[in-house]
Scaffold this active site. Structure first.
Site, mmCIF file in Angstrom:
data_model
loop_
_atom_site.group_PDB
_atom_site.id
_atom_site.type_symbol
_atom_site.label_atom_id
_atom_site.label_comp_id
_atom_site.label_asym_id
_atom_site.label_seq_id
_atom_site.Cartn_x
_atom_site.Cartn_y
_atom_site.Cartn_z
ATOM 1 N N LYS A 1 -0.179 -8.992 -0.122
ATOM 2 C CA LYS A 1 -0.314 -8.907 -1.547
ATOM 3 C C LYS A 1 1.087 -9.560 -2.276
ATOM 4 C CE LYS A 1 0.050 -4.249 -1.981
ATOM 5 N NZ LYS A 1 0.180 -3.928 -0.515
ATOM 6 N N ARG B 1 -0.242 3.421 -6.926
ATOM 7 C CA ARG B 1 -0.379 3.919 -5.664
ATOM 8 C C ARG B 1 -0.837 5.287 -5.460
ATOM 9 N NH1 ARG B 1 3.500 0.123 -3.036
ATOM 10 N NH2 ARG B 1 3.551 0.238 -0.857
ATOM 11 N N ARG C 1 12.542 -5.198 7.492
ATOM 12 C CA ARG C 1 12.524 -4.304 6.576
ATOM 13 C C ARG C 1 12.475 -2.841 7.564
ATOM 14 N NH1 ARG C 1 8.189 -4.983 2.024
ATOM 15 N NH2 ARG C 1 7.980 -2.628 2.339
ATOM 16 N N ARG D 1 3.344 4.849 6.645
ATOM 17 C CA ARG D 1 2.781 4.336 5.317
ATOM 18 C C ARG D 1 1.306 3.916 5.582
ATOM 19 N NH1 ARG D 1 6.009 -0.976 6.047
ATOM 20 N NH2 ARG D 1 5.192 -1.872 3.794
HETATM 21 P P1 AMP Z 1 6.077 -2.296 -0.733
HETATM 22 O O1 AMP Z 1 7.151 -3.363 -0.842
HETATM 23 O O2 AMP Z 1 5.077 -2.186 -2.035
HETATM 24 O O3 AMP Z 1 5.295 -1.874 0.447
HETATM 25 O O4 AMP Z 1 6.929 -0.858 -1.197
HETATM 26 C C1 AMP Z 1 7.964 -0.275 -0.254
HETATM 27 C C2 AMP Z 1 8.007 1.235 -0.392
HETATM 28 O O5 AMP Z 1 8.472 1.374 -1.706
HETATM 29 C C3 AMP Z 1 6.847 1.920 -0.391
HETATM 30 O O6 AMP Z 1 6.591 2.308 1.199
HETATM 31 C C4 AMP Z 1 7.318 3.280 -1.274
HETATM 32 O O7 AMP Z 1 8.148 3.935 -0.494
HETATM 33 C C5 AMP Z 1 7.919 2.570 -2.129
HETATM 34 N N1 AMP Z 1 7.164 2.261 -3.155
HETATM 35 C C6 AMP Z 1 6.714 1.274 -3.916
HETATM 36 N N2 AMP Z 1 5.668 1.350 -4.758
HETATM 37 C C7 AMP Z 1 5.690 2.484 -4.944
HETATM 38 C C8 AMP Z 1 4.848 3.539 -5.851
HETATM 39 N N3 AMP Z 1 3.895 2.664 -6.773
HETATM 40 N N4 AMP Z 1 4.710 4.774 -5.738
HETATM 41 C C9 AMP Z 1 5.828 5.554 -4.793
HETATM 42 N N5 AMP Z 1 6.422 4.660 -3.928
HETATM 43 C C10 AMP Z 1 6.199 3.268 -4.067
#
Ligand code: AMP
Length: 210
Positions: free
Chosen positions: A13, A88, A155, A166
């Site tokens: 994404k 999410r 990360r 996740r």
């Molecule tokens: P991502 O970069 O989108 O994979 O997000 C990394 C982490 O940020 C996720 O695994 C969550 O811990 C947190 N996170 C990102 N977006 C959300 C969301 N919409 N709701 C809750 N946690 C989020």
């Protein structure tokens, strides 16, 4: 155009969003990137969410919704945006509708095996956030970002245990949004398995963009 990017972690994404920003000329708003920037800055938000994010769990809805509400109120997001990683959960989707209505929801479809392969090799620039991969997308110089010269790192939540967490969280809390948006007639499916250029073409076709 107001777009939501939906899909499991590692579906690409973020990578696609960088391309889509050039095509659509709208801001890319990634909640994950906002949280990571807060962690790097050691702000109160960053300190609050670091352990949650590192373990692969979700930040609470209230904090996340407030963050997105404030971001979408900014002037650059008025005529369009790409929301990457939000909503999410169903409560997040319901809250979003009270302050902004997306035109389409792009569902990036990819099997779990490909997700694990992508995430275990993913590396990210600590400075500008651009993604690399140890096999599919190497930087020109080992450990150094092509775009800004920043340091490339793994990360914490791309490590094995957090990845499994996740994926479980995605299946339980985020995947129900696919049906939620399909029923509203907003969902478009994009096959996210091929290489980036092909995914870009799939994306353009799905949204009827030339
Ligand atoms: P991502 O970069 O989108 O994979 O997000 C990394 C982490 O940020 C996720 O695994 C969550 O811990 C947190 N996170 C990102 N977006 C959300 C969301 N919409 N709701 C809750 N946690 C989020």
């Amino acid at each position: 155009m107001k777009l939501i990017f939906l899909g499991p972690p590692g579906a690409g994404k973020g990578t696609l969003a960088v391309k889509a920003v050039e095509i659509l000329n709208v801001p890319h708003i990634s909640t994950g990137a906002i949280f990571r920037a807060a962690i790097a800055a050691q702000s109160p938000l960053g300190l609050k969410v670091k352990a949650i994010i590192d373990s692969g769990r979700l930040v609470d809805d209230e904090t996340t919704i407030e963050l997105v509400k404030e971001r979408l109120a900014q002037s650059d997001a008025q005529s369009g945006y790409i929301l990457d990683g939000f909503p999410r959960t169903i409560p997040q989707a319901e809250a979003l509708e009270t302050f902004s209505k997306a035109d389409k929801v792009v569902n990036f479809d990819i099997p779990d095996t490909a997700v694990v392969e992508r995430l275990s090799g993913r590396r990210v620039c600590r400075n500008c956030g651009v993604n690399y991969h140890t096999i599919f997308n190497k930087p020109k110089q080992d450990g150094v970002c092509d775009a800004c010269g920043g340091e490339i790192y793994t990360r914490e939540d791309d490590k094995e245990e957090a990845v499994q967490k996740r994926l479980t969280v995605y299946r339980e809390q985020t995947a129900p949004l696919i049906d939620y948006y399909r029923k509203k007639g907003l969902l478009v499916d994009v096959d996210a398995s091929p290489q980036v250029d092909e995914v870009v073409n799939n994306f353009k076709k799905a949204l009827d963009i030339n």
